[in-house]
Design a protein around this motif. Structure first.
Motif, mmCIF file in Angstrom:
data_model
loop_
_atom_site.group_PDB
_atom_site.id
_atom_site.type_symbol
_atom_site.label_atom_id
_atom_site.label_comp_id
_atom_site.label_asym_id
_atom_site.label_seq_id
_atom_site.Cartn_x
_atom_site.Cartn_y
_atom_site.Cartn_z
ATOM 1 N N ILE A 220 57.701 102.757 29.960
ATOM 2 C CA ILE A 220 57.741 103.607 31.160
ATOM 3 C C ILE A 220 58.790 104.702 30.991
ATOM 4 N N LEU A 221 59.933 104.365 30.398
ATOM 5 C CA LEU A 221 60.995 105.351 30.221
ATOM 6 C C LEU A 221 60.516 106.528 29.383
ATOM 7 N N GLY A 222 59.771 106.232 28.327
ATOM 8 C CA GLY A 222 59.239 107.292 27.474
ATOM 9 C C GLY A 222 58.279 108.195 28.219
ATOM 10 N N GLN A 223 57.452 107.604 29.072
ATOM 11 C CA GLN A 223 56.500 108.405 29.855
ATOM 12 C C GLN A 223 57.230 109.314 30.840
ATOM 13 N N ILE A 224 58.241 108.765 31.513
ATOM 14 C CA ILE A 224 59.006 109.563 32.476
ATOM 15 C C ILE A 224 59.722 110.706 31.763
ATOM 16 N N ALA A 225 60.314 110.412 30.609
ATOM 17 C CA ALA A 225 61.038 111.435 29.850
ATOM 18 C C ALA A 225 60.102 112.564 29.439
ATOM 19 N N ALA A 226 58.911 112.206 28.981
ATOM 20 C CA ALA A 226 57.941 113.220 28.547
ATOM 21 C C ALA A 226 57.505 114.094 29.726
ATOM 22 N N LEU A 227 57.231 113.479 30.865
ATOM 23 C CA LEU A 227 56.831 114.239 32.059
ATOM 24 C C LEU A 227 57.942 115.193 32.493
ATOM 25 N N THR A 228 59.176 114.703 32.442
ATOM 26 C CA THR A 228 60.317 115.510 32.892
ATOM 27 C C THR A 228 60.553 116.701 31.979
ATOM 28 N N ALA A 229 60.520 116.463 30.660
ATOM 29 C CA ALA A 229 60.754 117.552 29.707
ATOM 30 C C ALA A 229 59.652 118.599 29.788
ATOM 31 N N ARG A 230 58.437 118.158 30.042
ATOM 32 C CA ARG A 230 57.288 119.067 30.032
ATOM 33 C C ARG A 230 57.140 119.849 31.333
ATOM 34 N N ASN A 231 57.542 119.247 32.460
ATOM 35 C CA ASN A 231 57.174 119.829 33.758
ATOM 36 C C ASN A 231 58.319 120.242 34.669
ATOM 37 N N THR A 232 59.564 119.995 34.287
ATOM 38 C CA THR A 232 60.648 120.255 35.252
ATOM 39 C C THR A 232 61.835 121.008 34.676
ATOM 40 N N ASN A 233 61.676 121.719 33.590
ATOM 41 C CA ASN A 233 62.835 122.375 32.988
ATOM 42 C C ASN A 233 63.872 121.331 32.583
ATOM 43 N N SER A 234 63.392 120.128 32.262
ATOM 44 C CA SER A 234 64.234 119.018 31.787
ATOM 45 C C SER A 234 65.318 118.612 32.782
ATOM 46 N N ASP A 235 65.000 118.650 34.055
ATOM 47 C CA ASP A 235 65.952 118.239 35.088
ATOM 48 C C ASP A 235 66.033 116.715 35.107
ATOM 49 N N VAL A 236 67.117 116.180 34.575
ATOM 50 C CA VAL A 236 67.222 114.725 34.422
ATOM 51 C C VAL A 236 67.277 114.016 35.764
ATOM 52 N N ARG A 237 67.627 114.737 36.826
ATOM 53 C CA ARG A 237 67.660 114.113 38.160
ATOM 54 C C ARG A 237 66.261 113.686 38.591
ATOM 55 N N VAL A 238 65.254 114.474 38.218
ATOM 56 C CA VAL A 238 63.872 114.099 38.531
ATOM 57 C C VAL A 238 63.513 112.819 37.787
ATOM 58 N N ALA A 239 63.945 112.715 36.536
ATOM 59 C CA ALA A 239 63.653 111.515 35.746
ATOM 60 C C ALA A 239 64.303 110.284 36.362
ATOM 61 N N ILE A 240 65.559 110.419 36.779
ATOM 62 C CA ILE A 240 66.277 109.281 37.359
ATOM 63 C C ILE A 240 65.631 108.843 38.671
ATOM 64 N N LYS A 241 65.238 109.810 39.500
ATOM 65 C CA LYS A 241 64.601 109.444 40.773
ATOM 66 C C LYS A 241 63.233 108.820 40.531
ATOM 67 N N THR A 242 62.504 109.320 39.532
ATOM 68 C CA THR A 242 61.204 108.725 39.219
ATOM 69 C C THR A 242 61.365 107.276 38.791
ATOM 70 N N LEU A 243 62.360 107.003 37.965
ATOM 71 C CA LEU A 243 62.616 105.621 37.534
ATOM 72 C C LEU A 243 62.953 104.740 38.732
ATOM 73 N N TYR A 244 63.733 105.272 39.644
ATOM 74 C CA TYR A 244 64.089 104.524 40.855
ATOM 75 C C TYR A 244 62.844 104.201 41.684
ATOM 76 N N LEU A 245 61.984 105.205 41.876
ATOM 77 C CA LEU A 245 60.753 104.981 42.650
ATOM 78 C C LEU A 245 59.846 103.974 41.948
ATOM 79 N N TRP A 246 59.766 104.066 40.621
ATOM 80 C CA TRP A 246 58.945 103.112 39.874
ATOM 81 C C TRP A 246 59.484 101.692 40.025
ATOM 82 N N ALA A 247 60.805 101.536 39.993
ATOM 83 C CA ALA A 247 61.395 100.202 40.131
ATOM 84 C C ALA A 247 61.063 99.593 41.487
ATOM 85 N N LEU A 248 61.029 100.440 42.521
ATOM 86 C CA LEU A 248 60.708 99.939 43.862
ATOM 87 C C LEU A 248 59.226 99.613 44.013
#
Length: 362
Positions: A220-248
């Motif tokens: 899952i971490l690899g998928q989130i990282a790829a989505l973030t790098a490709r679609n958000t100007n590599s904003d790591v905050r989006v990646a961290i929040k996505t991981l949080y939402l996935w955990a919930l």
């Protein structure tokens, strides 16, 4: 399914998700990891602080980088580590929260800004801080336009106490906004924080998962990282929040969770823009062709309609670079007949802008 049934279902789902999280603080954007990611960009900042620690001679630093590129995390980490060693004292202020020189100094002194002049506050600060002080001004580009000359920077650069400044900015053209007298005395070393790549984002997520989750879902971490790098100007905050939402809610579609995280953070970014930058985004949205000169004319007319003094074309273009660094738009060179022209394209859902515009102007 009625409302009560949906409520009960979601409560049970979130309770199961919460049980997978060891430490909720890890997913807070103010969280400082025990060991932030080491990159080449970090070295000149550390070196400048060590030189000041050793000699007492100020080595001012301006750290430039897009949102989510790790500037604030590094600053807070270095403050924690080096303050324990002495003799440095760190004076931290976020210029989003304290957006004038008076407010910054009042916050650092624990005083109310009203009723105090800038000179009085500065004298009080110098009296109470006669050692080696590092001013860390986060989001320094958000100092209000009412504080035209950014007097706090002038005072720091001219102080007989030989204070040091570490300035953090999302605006790549920030230095150009400073008065020449400030630039000549401040003379900051400029450090550019590049955007994270997918491998680095995955490494950051892995450290957060190990600290905050009971298990580390590496696929899952690899998928989130790829989505973030490709679609958000590599904003790591989006990646961290996505991981949080996935955990919930691990049963929910990851793409949907990613889009929610991106939308939430984009909304916060746009909501915090000043009126002029919001007007620029609206002009981009309203001009279907997106050519920069046409967008500028739309921006200028709209500014007049809302009684806002428009930027000159030069400053308008400078702010386009700033908005691009925030990941809100991209400038695309397009061939038109025998020449090239820049087109501007938004990178987010325009409905977010509509919502913020209504809150601000309607």
């Amino acid at each position: 399914m009625d409302i009560d049934q949906y409520l009960s279902q979601q409560q049970a789902s979130l309770a199961r998700g919460a049980d997978r999280i060891r430490n909720f603080e890890v997913f807070d954007f103010n969280y400082v990891p025990e060991k932030p990611l080491m990159r080449e960009e970090v070295k000149p900042v550390i070196d400048a602080l060590l030189r000041y620690q050793q000699t007492g001679i100020a080595n001012n630093v301006l750290i430039l980088g897009s949102r989510g590129s790790g500037k604030s995390v590094l600053a807070r980490y270095m403050m924690t580590v080096m303050a324990r060693q002495g003799p440095l004292v760190f004076a931290y202020a976020n210029c989003r929260q304290h957006n004038t020189s008076v407010k910054i100094l009042a916050a650092l002194l624990g005083l109310r800004p009203r009723g105090c002049s800038l000179d009085e506050l500065w004298q009080k600060f110098e009296v109470s801080h006669n050692g080696r002080v590092v001013f860390v001004l986060d989001e320094v580009d958000l100092i209000s336009e009412k504080d035209k000359y950014k007097d706090i920077l002038y005072l720091i650069s001219r102080s007989a106490r030989n204070y040091m400044a570490v300035l953090l900015s999302n605006n790549p053209k920030f230095l150009n906004t400073l008065d020449e007298s400030i630039k000549s005395t401040l003379q900051p070393e400029i450090v550019h924080f590049r955007n994270y790549d997918a491998t680095e984002i995955e490494q950051i997520l892995l450290e957060r998962a190990r600290a905050g989750l009971k298990t580390s879902p590496e696929a899952i971490l690899g998928q989130i990282a790829a989505l973030t790098a490709r679609n958000t100007n590599s904003d790591v905050r989006v990646a961290i929040k996505t991981l949080y939402l996935w955990a919930l809610e691990p049963e929910a579609e990851l793409q949907r969770q990613f889009e929610k995280a991106r939308r939430d953070i984009t909304f916060d970014v746009i909501k915090d823009l000043n009126d002029r930058n919001l007007l620029i985004l609206k002009a981009v949205r309203d001009r279907a062709d997106g050519f920069a000169k046409d967008v500028y004319e739309t921006y200028r007319r709209t500014s007049v309609q809302v009684h806002e003094e428009p930027f000159s074309y030069m400053h308008f273009y400078s702010n386009l670079s700033y908005l691009q660094s925030l990941g809100l738009l991209v400038l695309i060179s397009t061939k038109v007949h025998r020449t090239y022209a820049n087109r501007i394209q938004l990178t987010f859902d325009p409905s977010i802008l509509t919502t913020v515009w209504s809150m601000r102007f309607d």
